[in-house]
Design a protein around this motif. Sequence first.
Motif, PDB file in Angstrom:
ATOM      1  N   ILE A   1      -3.675   2.771  -8.943  1.00  0.00           N
ATOM      2  CA  ILE A   1      -4.588   1.668  -8.620  1.00  0.00           C
ATOM      3  C   ILE A   1      -4.240   0.444  -9.469  1.00  0.00           C
ATOM      4  CG2 ILE A   1      -7.007   0.910  -8.557  1.00  0.00           C
ATOM      5  CD1 ILE A   1      -7.773   3.934  -8.280  1.00  0.00           C
TER       6      ILE A   1
ATOM      7  N   ALA B   1     -10.101   4.070  -5.386  1.00  0.00           N
ATOM      8  CA  ALA B   1     -10.315   2.686  -4.941  1.00  0.00           C
ATOM      9  C   ALA B   1     -10.400   2.679  -3.422  1.00  0.00           C
ATOM     10  CB  ALA B   1      -9.168   1.791  -5.398  1.00  0.00           C
ATOM     11  N   GLU B   2     -11.437   2.009  -2.913  1.00  0.00           N
ATOM     12  CA  GLU B   2     -11.590   1.823  -1.466  1.00  0.00           C
ATOM     13  C   GLU B   2     -11.271   0.368  -1.169  1.00  0.00           C
ATOM     14  OE1 GLU B   2     -15.418   3.061  -0.066  1.00  0.00           O
ATOM     15  OE2 GLU B   2     -15.110   2.197   1.936  1.00  0.00           O
ATOM     16  N   LEU B   3     -10.244   0.138  -0.380  1.00  0.00           N
ATOM     17  CA  LEU B   3      -9.804  -1.221  -0.095  1.00  0.00           C
ATOM     18  C   LEU B   3     -10.673  -1.827   1.002  1.00  0.00           C
ATOM     19  CD1 LEU B   3      -5.942  -0.624  -0.206  1.00  0.00           C
ATOM     20  CD2 LEU B   3      -7.545  -0.988  -2.089  1.00  0.00           C
ATOM     21  N   ASP B   4     -10.537  -3.131   1.187  1.00  0.00           N
ATOM     22  CA  ASP B   4     -11.359  -3.832   2.181  1.00  0.00           C
ATOM     23  C   ASP B   4     -11.144  -3.306   3.595  1.00  0.00           C
ATOM     24  OD1 ASP B   4     -12.655  -5.406   0.402  1.00  0.00           O
ATOM     25  OD2 ASP B   4     -11.341  -7.146   0.637  1.00  0.00           O
ATOM     26  N   ASP B   5      -9.938  -2.793   3.866  1.00  0.00           N
ATOM     27  CA  ASP B   5      -9.659  -2.278   5.216  1.00  0.00           C
ATOM     28  C   ASP B   5     -10.060  -0.807   5.362  1.00  0.00           C
ATOM     29  OD1 ASP B   5      -7.735  -0.903   3.792  1.00  0.00           O
ATOM     30  OD2 ASP B   5      -6.034  -1.970   4.636  1.00  0.00           O
TER      31      ASP B   5
ATOM     32  N   CYS C   1      -9.559  -5.397 -13.316  1.00  0.00           N
ATOM     33  CA  CYS C   1     -10.254  -6.289 -12.365  1.00  0.00           C
ATOM     34  C   CYS C   1     -10.905  -7.457 -13.090  1.00  0.00           C
ATOM     35  CB  CYS C   1     -11.286  -5.500 -11.557  1.00  0.00           C
ATOM     36  SG  CYS C   1     -10.544  -4.488 -10.257  1.00  0.00           S
TER      37      CYS C   1
ATOM     38  N   PHE D   1       0.834  -1.208   0.000  1.00  0.00           N
ATOM     39  CA  PHE D   1       0.000   0.000   0.000  1.00  0.00           C
ATOM     40  C   PHE D   1       0.868   1.257   0.000  1.00  0.00           C
ATOM     41  CE2 PHE D   1      -2.611   3.306   2.056  1.00  0.00           C
ATOM     42  CZ  PHE D   1      -3.693   3.309   1.191  1.00  0.00           C
TER      43      PHE D   1
ATOM     44  N   TYR E   1      -1.121  -1.162  -8.087  1.00  0.00           N
ATOM     45  CA  TYR E   1      -1.427  -1.840  -6.820  1.00  0.00           C
ATOM     46  C   TYR E   1      -2.094  -3.190  -7.083  1.00  0.00           C
ATOM     47  CZ  TYR E   1      -3.627  -2.819  -2.326  1.00  0.00           C
ATOM     48  OH  TYR E   1      -4.030  -3.422  -1.163  1.00  0.00           O
ATOM     49  N   LEU E   2      -3.113  -3.185  -7.932  1.00  0.00           N
ATOM     50  CA  LEU E   2      -3.874  -4.417  -8.173  1.00  0.00           C
ATOM     51  C   LEU E   2      -3.073  -5.441  -8.966  1.00  0.00           C
ATOM     52  CD1 LEU E   2      -7.359  -2.881  -9.045  1.00  0.00           C
ATOM     53  CD2 LEU E   2      -6.766  -4.150  -6.959  1.00  0.00           C
TER      54      LEU E   2
ATOM     55  N   ILE F   1     -12.594  -4.885  -4.230  1.00  0.00           N
ATOM     56  CA  ILE F   1     -12.394  -3.462  -3.968  1.00  0.00           C
ATOM     57  C   ILE F   1     -13.685  -2.730  -4.339  1.00  0.00           C
ATOM     58  CG2 ILE F   1      -9.900  -3.484  -4.373  1.00  0.00           C
ATOM     59  CD1 ILE F   1     -10.577  -1.813  -6.961  1.00  0.00           C
TER      60      ILE F   1
END
Lengths: 203, 203
Positions: B73, B59-63, B20, A89, B76-77, B2
Amino acid sequence: MITLHETALSGNCYKVRLLCAVIGVPLRRVELDIDALKAGKTHTDEFLAMNPEGRVPVAELDDGRFLPESNAILAYLAERTPYLPEDRFDRAQVLRWLFWEQYSHEPYIAVVRAWRTYFGIPAGRESELPIREARGYAALDVLERTLARQQFLVAERYTIADIAIYAYTHVAHEGGFAMERYPAVAAWLARVAAQPGHVPIDA
Amino acid sequence: MITLHETALSGNCYKVRLLCAVIGVPLRRVELDIDALKAGKTHTDEFLAMNPEGRVPVAELDDGRFLPESNAILAYLAERTPYLPEDRFDRAQVLRWLFWEQYSHEPYIAVVRAWRTYFGIPAGRESELPIREARGYAALDVLERTLARQQFLVAERYTIADIAIYAYTHVAHEGGFAMERYPAVAAWLARVAAQPGHVPIDA
């Protein structure tokens, strides 16, 4: 050791010199001066073979391969150093700021500086100046809000995100930007300049 | 999984949806439509907390952490997938094209499309149109010269460099760009669209 095809006045080229100084990578500089740029010396067949975009900087690696785009050069050189975090991240956040710099900062802060200090405003493009100034201030606003809450841009430590954005921010006054409005940015600029290995743009 | 805060018409958002789909990452879409954009819904305090720049995609991550900038993004992915090479130089070349896309392609190809198809040319900025068109063609020229010699942009395989640049290139005709001048680009667009997992921009 890398060879940097560059122009001394360019912040995009300075980024690479600064990172090399900080991490101790020897650098050979091949200078294109402003007259060479004006004469289109980056649009010769020889130069376009290095970078089809016809711009500096271009890094020439020891094996003869070429890498253009200042922020890609930073990421390449910083790999496996503390200046590009290992954490997935944090790495993405560094890239996020590098893309922000090229899209939302450099076209305004750097271009206004180049027009005001070096090249003049290109004929017929005078109406772009107030738009570019406004967007430059918008970028400085984003930086000020961010740096009011943290010491560095990512992971609370000095990374190539700081190096990339420092390059044109610290000379933004040459574009006429009123930097006294930005105390958190000013404190960060001083923090970056105090890091080990720092070199000025005119070194 | 995501969550993508996005706008369907935006190529920058489509890039993320396409990657994705290709790598099989589940995606929840939170759509801001064009009226929401025109009404400044990306400049509310709530949105600016996700992205101080006030732009999609984010992007909003799971955490619950947020990551803006389309190409950050993607990187990252794509980490640890075949779409972001392991080799240090190939990775740098991918980043080089991602930076090129944001600096030398998107501001011209995407902005001219947005002005012609969706928003109209902003008042007082009419003189920018021919400059942006010329630079869009310059970007297409760089792509054509590159893709005349190779199947994909980096390492002879499909990577996020292709995905990022495909996003606005395949709709460049909506900006009025005469794509019939670019046969190597056309062949590459077809090659990308034939990759496993491909989804169209309007899916």
